[in-house]
Design a protein around this motif. Structure first.
Motif, mmCIF file in Angstrom:
data_model
loop_
_atom_site.group_PDB
_atom_site.id
_atom_site.type_symbol
_atom_site.label_atom_id
_atom_site.label_comp_id
_atom_site.label_asym_id
_atom_site.label_seq_id
_atom_site.Cartn_x
_atom_site.Cartn_y
_atom_site.Cartn_z
ATOM 1 N N ASP A 171 57.278 70.400 5.850
ATOM 2 C CA ASP A 171 57.582 71.027 4.558
ATOM 3 C C ASP A 171 57.659 69.957 3.458
ATOM 4 O O ASP A 171 58.453 70.071 2.536
ATOM 5 C CB ASP A 171 58.849 71.889 4.629
ATOM 6 C CG ASP A 171 60.121 71.086 4.889
ATOM 7 O OD1 ASP A 171 60.027 69.865 5.174
ATOM 8 O OD2 ASP A 171 61.211 71.672 4.808
ATOM 9 N N GLY A 174 54.593 69.614 -2.229
ATOM 10 C CA GLY A 174 53.182 69.492 -2.606
ATOM 11 C C GLY A 174 52.862 68.241 -3.410
ATOM 12 O O GLY A 174 51.886 67.543 -3.124
ATOM 13 N N ARG A 419 52.218 76.356 1.719
ATOM 14 C CA ARG A 419 50.831 76.074 2.097
ATOM 15 C C ARG A 419 50.597 76.644 3.483
ATOM 16 O O ARG A 419 51.549 76.788 4.250
ATOM 17 C CB ARG A 419 50.585 74.554 2.230
ATOM 18 C CG ARG A 419 50.697 73.740 1.014
ATOM 19 C CD ARG A 419 50.444 72.261 1.356
ATOM 20 N NE ARG A 419 51.392 71.713 2.334
ATOM 21 C CZ ARG A 419 52.588 71.242 2.019
ATOM 22 N NH1 ARG A 419 53.003 71.246 0.781
ATOM 23 N NH2 ARG A 419 53.388 70.756 2.957
ATOM 24 N N GLU A 425 57.373 75.963 0.604
ATOM 25 C CA GLU A 425 57.145 75.017 -0.490
ATOM 26 C C GLU A 425 58.435 75.041 -1.305
ATOM 27 O O GLU A 425 58.767 76.042 -1.945
ATOM 28 C CB GLU A 425 55.941 75.442 -1.354
ATOM 29 C CG GLU A 425 55.602 74.464 -2.485
ATOM 30 C CD GLU A 425 55.208 73.063 -1.994
ATOM 31 O OE1 GLU A 425 54.350 72.945 -1.099
ATOM 32 O OE2 GLU A 425 55.789 72.075 -2.517
#
Ligand code: FAD
Length: 438
Positions: A171, A174, A419, A425
């Motif tokens: 996790d 991003g 994702r 996210e």
């Protein structure tokens, strides 16, 4: 019925809440406060994003959190939104489980150069801690230096070295993922003041460095003591040293196949960060280990460094009015007791040591002490209002409290935004968390 306020929803906070339930059953009310709108402390913001099975321990805390007599009070900073003294008026016992969120400083010249970080901020960056998510480290250079010989140093080196495929199922947030997989890093030096027999690294975490797609660990054979001396080590450390020996045996052509080299530089004490504006190198002095301590030899050299992450330990944040042991970097306490009715547990009590599991006996031991103090009449006879009193204060101050049910909405929104292959996210802004809760 004791009213207990626990400040901090990390492992120490939730194990203490669980222990209170075991001690008093339904006859206790526990409020678990956190400054963030999300629970679980370092399980969310410290434990490495590619170690999801470890993060699974939060399911145990959720069981405690979902019981009637325990409630989560998120988005409340104790010491700012409400003082410890105010909580002591409302609750019979106030337990500080606030961890040790601040980096220990190296205390070296050049430490304030750009691209030199402590692990709290660097780990917080890739784990999406709202305070550090915008750190934006420059990873375009070839050389990274990680200072420290514990598991946090291993986490940082591994995260710097992984490929996109290796992050699948993690996790990692991003923005960090993009920067890490496109980094220019070709060499990661792990610096340790002492030698292979003094590392604090565990075998499993060390072993992971040997199985990376684009990175290869390098240990200089001449740094390793005579193999016969390993027999004197405790079994865990012996296994770690065996792992280092296997790294030392990796043939040159296998190193050459990998883009990134992770070099262990033992007997190397950093003495300064050098560069103009931004770090360019680390000045290091050779050491010898005498009676377990690193002693500098006077021989020095420089290592190129485009980014530096110091993983050398943490300190608790002081809170106004609470006695603090400045030397140890944690609250001044006697086995968890700070003052009458005021306690501490976990990293806030003992400093940054041990595993997640170490916080369990800590929490259970503390509840035994609170029960003793109640039985001895030390916390009475005032009838305290507990959570109803705190709710009045919330109205008075207009605090935007996040409940456990609100957190579940945040969690759902994070899962929905994940994702492919990733569990979530994370939101990196408190405002975004709160708006998802609403
Ligand atoms: C980078 C890193 C990786 C780790 N990886 C592992 C691992 O893989 N395995 C393992 O066993 N252990 C690991 N650990 C150790 C483990 O995370 C700790 O043992 C554990 O989290 C300590 O628990 P704690 O509850 O004392 O503190 P924390 O987990 O830090 O929890 C403290 C909580 O208090 C809250 N808080 C702080 N101040 C306030 C305030 N004033 N008001 C309200 N709330 C406040 C914080 O927001 C936080 O939620 C790791 C530690 C680090 C730093």
């Amino acid at each position: 019925m004791p009213h207990i306020a626990i400040i901090g929803s990390g492992p120490a906070g939730y194990y203490t809440a669980e222990a209170a339930q075991k001690q008093w059953g339904d006859d206790v009310r526990v409020d678990v406060f956190d400054q963030l709108p999300v629970p679980y402390g370092l399980i969310r913001t410290g434990v490495a994003p590619d170690h999801q099975s470890i993060k699974g321990v939060s399911r145990r805390y959720e069981k405690t959190a979902l019981t009637e007599n325990v409630r989560f009070v998120g988005n409340v900073t104790v010491g700012k939104d409400v003082s410890v003294a105010e909580l002591q008026q409302l609750y019979d016992a106030v337990v500080l489980a606030t961890g040790a969120p601040n980096d220990k400083m190296l205390g070296l010249p050049g430490e304030d150069l750009a691209n030199v970080y402590g692990s709290a901020s660097f780990v917080g960056w890739y784990n999406g801690h709202p305070e550090f998510a915008r750190l934006d480290p420059d990873l375009s250079g070839k050389h990274a230096v990680v200072i420290g010989m514990g598991n946090v140093a291993l986490d940082v080196a591994r995260i710097l070295a992984k490929t996109e495929t290796e992050f699948s199922g993690s996790d990692i947030v991003g923005h960090a993922l993009q920067k890490l997989i496109n980094s220019g890093i070709e060499k990661i030096t792990i610096l340790g003041r002492r030698g292979p027999h003094q590392i604090m690294m565990t075998p499993k975490e060390l072993g992971e460095l040997g199985n990376l797609e684009r990175a290869s660990p390098r240990v200089d054979r001449s740094d390793l003591p005579d193999e016969a001396e390993d027999a004197l080590l405790e079994p865990g450390l012996r296994k770690s040293v065996t792992q280092l020996r296997s790294f030392a045996a990796i043939p040159e052509d296998m190193h050459a196949e990998k883009k990134i080299e992770i070099e262990f530089d033992f007997f190397a004490s950093p003495v300064a960060m050098e560069g103009s504006g931004k770090v360019e190198s680390v000045r290091v002095e050779r050491t010898e280990v005498k009676a377990g301590r690193a002693v500098r030899t006077g021989e020095s050299y420089s290592i190129p460094a485009d980014v530096v992450v110091a993983c050398i330990g943490y300190r608790t944040s002081p809170i106004t009015g609470v006695p603090f042991d400045d030397r140890a970097g944690r609250f001044a306490n006697d086995e968890g007791r700070i003052l009458t009715g005021l306690y501490c547990v976990g990293w806030a009590r003992r400093g940054p040591s041990g595993t997640i599991g170490t916080n369990r006996p800590d929490g259970f031991g503390l509840i035994e002490k609170i029960a003793e103090d109640i039985d001895a009449g030390l916390l009475g006879p005032a009838k305290r209002k507990g959570r109803s009193g705190f709710d009045e204060l919330v109205k008075e101050r207009g605090l935007d409290v996040v409940t456990f049910q609100d957190w579940k909405k945040i969690e759902e929104a994070e899962a929905a935004a994940a994702r492919e292959g990733s569990p979530r996210e994370k939101f990196i802004d408190i405002e975004a968390m709160i708006s998802a809760a609403n």
